[in-house]
Scaffold this motif. Structure first.
Motif, short mmCIF file in Angstrom:
data_model
loop_
_atom_site.label_atom_id
_atom_site.label_comp_id
_atom_site.label_asym_id
_atom_site.label_seq_id
_atom_site.Cartn_x
_atom_site.Cartn_y
_atom_site.Cartn_z
N GLU A 161 0.82 -1.22 0.00
CA GLU A 161 0.00 0.00 0.00
C GLU A 161 0.85 1.26 0.00
N TYR A 164 1.26 1.88 -3.79
CA TYR A 164 0.07 2.31 -4.51
C TYR A 164 -0.63 3.50 -3.84
N GLY A 165 -0.72 3.48 -2.49
CA GLY A 165 -1.44 4.54 -1.81
C GLY A 165 -0.64 5.83 -1.71
N ALA A 168 2.03 6.18 -5.86
CA ALA A 168 1.21 6.30 -7.07
C ALA A 168 0.03 7.25 -6.88
N ARG A 169 -0.81 7.00 -5.88
CA ARG A 169 -2.03 7.79 -5.76
C ARG A 169 -1.77 9.20 -5.24
N ASN A 196 -3.31 -4.60 -8.85
CA ASN A 196 -3.15 -3.16 -8.67
C ASN A 196 -4.43 -2.60 -8.06
N LEU A 198 -5.37 0.32 -7.52
CA LEU A 198 -5.87 1.51 -8.22
C LEU A 198 -6.74 1.12 -9.41
N THR A 238 -5.80 2.64 -0.58
CA THR A 238 -6.51 2.80 -1.84
C THR A 238 -7.97 2.36 -1.77
N ALA A 241 -9.98 5.02 0.11
CA ALA A 241 -10.11 6.23 -0.71
C ALA A 241 -11.17 6.05 -1.79
N LYS A 242 -11.24 4.87 -2.38
CA LYS A 242 -12.25 4.61 -3.40
C LYS A 242 -13.66 4.69 -2.80
N ASP A 245 -14.50 8.33 -2.15
CA ASP A 245 -14.78 9.04 -3.39
C ASP A 245 -16.17 8.69 -3.92
#
Length: 249
Positions: A161, A164-165, A168-169, A196, A198, A238, A241-242, A245
């Motif tokens: 994480e 990716y968290g 990347a993010r 992944n 994301l 991630t 967060a999704k 959102d």
């Protein structure tokens, strides 16, 4: 902090497959161990034959000490620096990675390698943000970080994480590689990749099984965006967060 044949193989592959060059920085001053035995030694020799033809393991060693400077120069980097909190191993740059960053280090390096340093820095978020500051646009950060079965090794074990968290993010980096590498010569080929988050909206799912009771490294590489992006105000896992959102939309 040391680079055995397993990790040397991964560094050779990454450098040559991604055509990396320029100003290189290793965090800490890494020792170069080279060949040990078994499967990992065979992989290392195969990597030398494919990517560094004519270069022997002895060529990669410094003639006067155990450090990895010569190894990285043979990979094709123009300059090789090392950064450490203390001058006790004669690092070329003395800097607290978890403290305020010297302005002359910002946007300076094309490639930064963490072979086992950041998990020992208590203020880990500051260390990572300083790495981001030190990289040039388009630069690559690569790391071999303890992920599992490293109890009492350091302050942290670092999971996917982070890749990716955070990288990347939150920072907009491209993920070049993210995999789990068992750190035993006989298990060198038992590398496990993952989904992944994301793309899936779920936490990373392993695409294979790891050998039991073996220290596992998180082997990853990320590339800084060439065009600056606005970093996220907060860093979240991630999947959470999704959900947030989606609830807000």
């Amino acid at each position: 902090m040391a680079i055995p044949d397993i990790l040397a193989t991964r560094l050779i592959e990454l450098t040559k497959q991604q055509n990396l060059s320029g100003h290189f920085l290793m965090l800490g001053r890494q020792d170069f161990i080279g060949t040990r035995r078994s499967v990992s030694a065979q992989m290392f020799q195969e990597a030398l034959t494919e990517y560094l033809p004519g270069v022997t393991e002895d060529d990669l060693k410094n003639p006067d000490d155990v450090y990895a400077d010569s190894f990285f120069r043979h990979l094709g980097y123009d300059t090789v620096d090392s950064l450490d909190f203390s001058p006790f191993e004669s690092a070329s740059i003395v800097q607290d990675l978890g403290g305020p960053l010297s302005p002359d280090l910002q946007n300076r390096f094309d490639v930064i390698y963490d072979g086992g340093v950041c998990e020992h820095v208590f203020d880990l978020p500051t260390a990572y943000r300083n790495i981001d500051k030190m990289l040039k646009p388009g630069g690559v950060f690569t790391a071999h970080s303890p992920c599992n079965n490293w109890i009492n090794h350091a302050f942290y074990q670092i999971g996917p994480e982070i890749v990716y968290g955070f990288w990347a993010r939150a920072l907009g980096y491209e993920v070049i590689k993210c995999e789990l590498q068992p750190l035993r010569p006989w298990a060198a080929k038992h590398v496990v990749t993952m989904s992944n988050p994301l793309e899936t909206g779920k936490r990373p799912r392993l695409k294979g099984k790891l050998p039991p009771d073996v220290p596992v490294l998180l082997n990853f590489a990320v590339r800084k965006p060439v065009t600056p992006v606005t970093a996220a105000d907060t860093v979240s896992q991630t999947d959470y967060a999704k959900r947030w959102d989606e609830a807000a939309s």
